[in-house]
Design an enzyme around this catalytic site. Structure first.
Site, PDB file in Angstrom:
ATOM      1  N   ASP A  74      -3.231  40.777 -13.865  1.00 25.66           N
ATOM      2  CA  ASP A  74      -2.363  39.852 -14.596  1.00 25.66           C
ATOM      3  C   ASP A  74      -2.418  40.172 -16.086  1.00 25.66           C
ATOM      4  OD1 ASP A  74      -5.013  39.007 -14.780  1.00 25.66           O
ATOM      5  OD2 ASP A  74      -4.696  37.130 -13.731  1.00 25.66           O
ATOM      6  N   ASN A 139     -10.591  26.265  -8.987  1.00 22.61           N
ATOM      7  CA  ASN A 139      -9.561  25.614  -8.161  1.00 22.61           C
ATOM      8  C   ASN A 139      -9.039  26.551  -7.070  1.00 22.61           C
ATOM      9  OD1 ASN A 139      -8.031  27.454  -9.545  1.00 22.61           O
ATOM     10  ND2 ASN A 139      -6.773  25.956 -10.625  1.00 22.61           N
ATOM     11  N   HIS A 141      -7.890  29.653  -7.569  1.00 19.55           N
ATOM     12  CA  HIS A 141      -6.824  30.588  -7.948  1.00 19.55           C
ATOM     13  C   HIS A 141      -7.279  32.042  -7.855  1.00 19.55           C
ATOM     14  CE1 HIS A 141      -7.871  30.419 -12.565  1.00 19.55           C
ATOM     15  NE2 HIS A 141      -8.459  31.456 -12.021  1.00 19.55           N
ATOM     16  N   GLU A 146      -1.991  29.862  -9.182  1.00 26.46           N
ATOM     17  CA  GLU A 146      -2.683  28.577  -9.153  1.00 26.46           C
ATOM     18  C   GLU A 146      -2.388  27.861  -7.830  1.00 26.46           C
ATOM     19  OE1 GLU A 146      -4.766  27.834 -11.396  1.00 26.46           O
ATOM     20  OE2 GLU A 146      -4.180  28.977 -13.169  1.00 26.46           O
TER      21      GLU A 146
END
Ligand code: F6R
Length: 245
Positions: A74, A139, A141, A146
């Site tokens: 990313d 979380n 991701h 996400e």
């Protein structure tokens, strides 16, 4: 090593960060050849493995070069090229320069980010990545996918959640400087790598590890998509494995 029922993902638990780095380096180097493409995550989790790979190359304990091209997982949008916080800069500094890897990634300054994301997604898939190195968010991701990201998601522009921006603020002078958007490989994109190696350290990731390995394969935990990959490894320390039940 354990394999959750109904899944082929393999969970390797090690005593400490050094052993995690060692095992992850083995799994990564195992499938690399001198002309391979390797997918590289930023973040703290893979650093030990990157350092271990560099150490082995310097010792002559493994082929040099270990691969030819490194593909970013990313990249932030909007940071000036060469800014030390771009993921391209981080990856060059932390691993690629030492290994002589040519770093490829999305152009975070592209005039048309959506088009750039599509272009980069096609480039990654065409490169046929041998192994994608991953870290996981608290979380669940993967990359900047996400919770709620489709398991079929392609490489695309995403808005960063406030919790991810807060987590990443430590690298910037001020929290307001953290970009609001990024381009991330989609879950379907990164799943095309022939091997996945997810590296996880520390208790604060323990629930995410449990959900990724043993929860339903569901966008609520993007990393659960690993359960559908034929050659996926999750390498953790004991703390990160603490919630696996
Ligand atoms: C990295 C990335 C993120 C991190 C994850 C874990 O390119 O996209 O998904 O892998 O947030 O970060 P660390 O390893 O710093 O805890």
């Amino acid at each position: 090593m354990t394999t959750p029922p109904g899944s082929t993902v393999r969970h390797l638990v090690r005593d400490d960060a050094g052993q995690v780095a060692d095992t992850a380096a083995d799994l990564i180097l195992d499938v690399l050849e001198t002309d391979s493409a390797v997918g590289l995550a930023t973040g703290s989790s893979p650093l030990g493995a990157y350092q271990e790979i560099v150490r082995r190359v310097r010792l002559g304990a493994t082929a040099s070069p270990v691969a030819r091209r490194g593909f970013l997982l990313d990249e932030y949008l909007g940071l000036p090229a060469g800014d030390p916080n771009t993921y391209a800069s981080v990856i060059r500094r932390e691993v690629a320069d030492a290994l002589g890897l040519d770093v490829r990634g999305p152009d975070g300054q592209a005039a048309d980010p959506e088009q750039e994301a599509e272009r980069y997604g096609r480039e990654v898939v065409a490169a046929s990545v041998a192994v994608q190195v991953l870290g996981i968010g608290r979380n669940g991701h993967l990359g900047f996918n996400e919770p709620g990201s489709s398991l079929d998601s392609q490489t695309r522009v995403v808005r960063l959640t406030e919790s991810t921006r807060r987590d990443n603020a430590r690298f910037f002078d001020s929290p307001a400087d953290v970009p609001t958007h990024a381009i991330t490989q989609g879950l379907a994109t990164l799943m095309q790598a022939r091997r996945l190696v997810l590296i996880v350290l520390g208790e604060r990731k323990a629930e995410a590890v449990h959900a990724a390995l043993h929860g339903p394969v569901d966008p609520a935990c993007p990393a659960s998509v690993l359960q559908r990959h034929p050659d996926a490894y999750v390498v953790t320390d004991r703390e990160a494995a603490a919630a696996v039940r």
